[in-house]
Design a protein around this motif. Structure first.
Motif, PDB file in Angstrom:
ATOM      1  N   THR A  97     -52.440 -70.206 -80.643  1.00  0.00           N
ATOM      2  CA  THR A  97     -52.760 -69.779 -79.278  1.00  0.00           C
ATOM      3  C   THR A  97     -53.297 -70.938 -78.451  1.00  0.00           C
ATOM      4  OG1 THR A  97     -53.301 -67.582 -80.116  1.00  0.00           O
ATOM      5  CG2 THR A  97     -54.090 -68.126 -77.920  1.00  0.00           C
ATOM      6  N   VAL A  98     -54.231 -71.672 -79.022  1.00  0.00           N
ATOM      7  CA  VAL A  98     -54.820 -72.806 -78.303  1.00  0.00           C
ATOM      8  C   VAL A  98     -53.768 -73.870 -78.032  1.00  0.00           C
ATOM      9  CG1 VAL A  98     -56.490 -74.692 -78.492  1.00  0.00           C
ATOM     10  CG2 VAL A  98     -57.135 -72.381 -79.171  1.00  0.00           C
ATOM     11  N   PHE A  99     -52.927 -74.146 -79.017  1.00  0.00           N
ATOM     12  CA  PHE A  99     -51.878 -75.151 -78.839  1.00  0.00           C
ATOM     13  C   PHE A  99     -50.901 -74.738 -77.738  1.00  0.00           C
ATOM     14  CE2 PHE A  99     -47.760 -77.060 -79.962  1.00  0.00           C
ATOM     15  CZ  PHE A  99     -48.118 -78.396 -79.848  1.00  0.00           C
ATOM     16  N   ASN A 100     -50.508 -73.472 -77.723  1.00  0.00           N
ATOM     17  CA  ASN A 100     -49.583 -72.995 -76.680  1.00  0.00           C
ATOM     18  C   ASN A 100     -50.207 -73.110 -75.291  1.00  0.00           C
ATOM     19  OD1 ASN A 100     -47.474 -72.390 -78.393  1.00  0.00           O
ATOM     20  ND2 ASN A 100     -48.169 -70.303 -78.752  1.00  0.00           N
ATOM     21  N   LYS A 101     -51.470 -72.719 -75.162  1.00  0.00           N
ATOM     22  CA  LYS A 101     -52.131 -72.807 -73.856  1.00  0.00           C
ATOM     23  C   LYS A 101     -52.286 -74.262 -73.421  1.00  0.00           C
ATOM     24  CE  LYS A 101     -54.646 -68.456 -74.063  1.00  0.00           C
ATOM     25  NZ  LYS A 101     -55.957 -67.805 -74.060  1.00  0.00           N
TER      26      LYS A 101
END
Length: 51
Positions: free
Chosen positions: A35-39
Protein backbone atom coordinates in the motif's frame (compact mmCIF):
# COMPACT_ATOMS: atom_id res chain seq x y z
CA UNK A 1 21.26 15.96 38.52
CA UNK A 2 22.32 16.12 34.87
CA UNK A 3 23.38 12.47 35.00
CA UNK A 4 19.85 11.45 35.92
CA UNK A 5 18.34 13.58 33.15
CA UNK A 6 20.63 12.13 30.50
CA UNK A 7 19.96 8.60 31.76
CA UNK A 8 16.21 9.19 31.48
CA UNK A 9 16.65 10.64 28.01
CA UNK A 10 18.62 7.59 26.90
CA UNK A 11 15.98 5.22 28.26
CA UNK A 12 13.18 7.18 26.58
CA UNK A 13 15.11 7.28 23.30
CA UNK A 14 15.73 3.54 23.36
CA UNK A 15 12.07 2.83 24.17
CA UNK A 16 10.89 5.05 21.31
CA UNK A 17 13.25 3.30 18.89
CA UNK A 18 12.00 -0.11 20.02
CA UNK A 19 8.37 1.00 19.66
CA UNK A 20 9.09 2.39 16.20
CA UNK A 21 10.76 -0.83 15.07
CA UNK A 22 7.86 -2.87 16.47
CA UNK A 23 5.34 -0.76 14.56
CA UNK A 24 7.31 -1.08 11.32
CA UNK A 25 7.40 -4.86 11.75
CA UNK A 26 3.66 -4.91 12.51
CA UNK A 27 3.02 -2.95 9.31
CA UNK A 28 5.11 -5.39 7.30
CA UNK A 29 3.13 -8.35 8.65
CA UNK A 30 -0.16 -6.59 7.86
CA UNK A 31 0.86 -6.13 4.22
CA UNK A 32 1.10 -2.36 4.39
CA UNK A 33 4.33 -2.34 2.39
CA UNK A 34 2.47 -2.75 -0.90
CA UNK A 35 0.00 0.00 0.00
CA UNK A 36 2.73 2.45 0.95
CA UNK A 37 4.75 1.62 -2.16
CA UNK A 38 1.73 2.14 -4.43
CA UNK A 39 0.89 5.49 -2.83
CA UNK A 40 4.51 6.64 -3.00
CA UNK A 41 4.69 5.69 -6.67
CA UNK A 42 1.52 7.64 -7.47
CA UNK A 43 2.70 10.70 -5.59
CA UNK A 44 6.07 10.61 -7.36
CA UNK A 45 4.48 10.27 -10.77
CA UNK A 46 2.12 13.16 -10.03
CA UNK A 47 5.02 15.37 -8.93
CA UNK A 48 6.86 14.91 -12.23
CA UNK A 49 3.66 15.29 -14.23
CA UNK A 50 3.18 11.78 -15.60
CA UNK A 51 0.32 10.61 -13.34
Amino acid sequence: MKLIATKKQKIISILLIIIGIALVIAGIFRGEVVTVFNKATRICLECIGIG
